[in-house]
Design an enzyme around this catalytic site. Structure first.
Site, mmCIF file in Angstrom:
data_model
loop_
_atom_site.group_PDB
_atom_site.id
_atom_site.type_symbol
_atom_site.label_atom_id
_atom_site.label_comp_id
_atom_site.label_asym_id
_atom_site.label_seq_id
_atom_site.Cartn_x
_atom_site.Cartn_y
_atom_site.Cartn_z
ATOM 1 N N SER A 135 0.978 -1.239 -0.060
ATOM 2 C CA SER A 135 -0.085 0.072 -0.093
ATOM 3 C C SER A 135 0.928 1.198 0.027
ATOM 4 C CB SER A 135 -0.899 0.027 1.356
ATOM 5 O OG SER A 135 -1.435 1.255 1.317
ATOM 6 N N TYR A 145 -0.980 -1.496 10.418
ATOM 7 C CA TYR A 145 -1.145 -1.534 9.145
ATOM 8 C C TYR A 145 -0.101 -1.227 8.365
ATOM 9 C CZ TYR A 145 -3.446 -1.233 4.367
ATOM 10 O OH TYR A 145 -3.864 -1.638 3.044
#
Ligand SMILES: NC(=O)c1ccc[n+]([C@@H]2O[C@H](COP(=O)([O-])OP(=O)(O)OC[C@H]3O[C@@H](n4cnc5c(N)ncnc54)[C@H](OP(=O)(O)O)[C@@H]3O)[C@@H](O)[C@H]2O)c1
Length: 250
Positions: A135, A145
């Site tokens: 990401s 994350y």
């Protein structure tokens, strides 16, 4: 016919990879948890593209799920897409520990184990591809994350360097905001994200496949996100922490 195994293949970016690789003539092995959705996705892909599609239901947050996918990968695949993933709402200190550990298992342990299971066959055949979906968050700070996605980028670059064979492509894919089920599943409020920042999953996958063919080890689809990552590297870390903290809170 070459074979591709895709994790998280029933929705969003994984489903877009399944469509693209089927259109390119790959037989598919689709992995995710929901067996009904897997069967429906397999049927649609078989009908539309005329390729063979197997399903492998597995929860990648469990050892049993990881072992079953590893066993299939050791039989040999030409392309592995490590895509399954999810987000958490809320601040790091509010997320239960077991949810953080589950995220590390799906985002990192699965990527590590599946890459190691797939690579020997690829090296023996002298060709293959591993796409690890990270990401843009990998370049910023937002709890476990972004830390897990930073691991995916570093791991992909390190593995590509270690393997050192241009015919075995290993690439981290770093998308920005993509319209999928991801944010709703994580109960994230993304109403403040401006429309121009949203990408379409099929466009992300097409750009990823172009970058893979060019031999890139990191793919950041879309010029807007290339610019955001470049600027993010220049501005003070404290400011990026504050901006990251404002995004996607419940
Ligand atoms: N959407 C974005 O804005 C965005 C941006 C950057 C990166 N990403 C990354 O892109 C990847 C795909 O996300 P997406 O946006 O396409 O999400 P999505 O639409 O929510 O799809 C997630 C897929 O992963 C599967 N999955 C989730 N947990 C799993 C588990 N424990 N075991 C096996 N399969 C599991 C889901 O199927 P089941 O629920 O049936 O298991 C589904 O097929 C993720 O790694 C995510 O971090 C997304």
């Amino acid at each position: 016919m070459p074979t591709a195994l895709i994790t998280g293949a029933t929705a969003g970016i994984g489903a877009a990879f399944a469509r693209r690789l089927a259109a390119d003539g790959f037989s598919l092995v689709l992995v995710s948890r929901d067996e009904t959705r897997l069967a429906e996705a397999a049927e649609r892909l078989k009908q539309k593209y005329g390729v063979a599609v197997d399903v492998l239901p597995a929860d990648l947050a469990t050892d049993d799920g990881l072992e079953r996918v590893e066993a299939r990968l050791r039989e040999g695949v030409d392309c592995l897409v490590n895509n399954a993933g999810f987000g958490h709402p809320g601040h790091f200190l509010e997320v239960p520990l077991e949810d953080e550990v589950r995220m590390l298992k799906v985002h990192c342990e699965a990527v590590l184990r599946f890459t190691l299971a797939a690579l020997p066959g690829m090296r023996a055949r002298g060709r293959g591809a591993v796409i690890n979906v990270a990401s843009v968050a990998a370049f910023f700070t937002r709890g476990t994350y972004s830390a897990s996605k930073a691991w995916v980028v570093n791991f992909s670059e390190s593995t590509a360097a270690e393997v050192g064979d241009p015919k075995i492509r290993i690439m981290a894919l770093c998308p920005g905001f993509v319209r999928t089920e991801f944010h709703q599943r994580a109960s994230m409020d993304v109403s403040g994200i401006p429309g121009f920042l949203w990408l379409q999953a099929d466009a992300v996958v097409n750009e990823a496949m172009r970058d893979l063919a060019l031999g890139r080890t990191v793919s950041i689809p879309d010029p807007r996100y290339k610019a955001i990552v470049a600027v993010g590297r220049l501005i003070p870390r404290g400011l990026t922490h504050r901006i990251s903290a404002m995004i996607g809170r419940k």
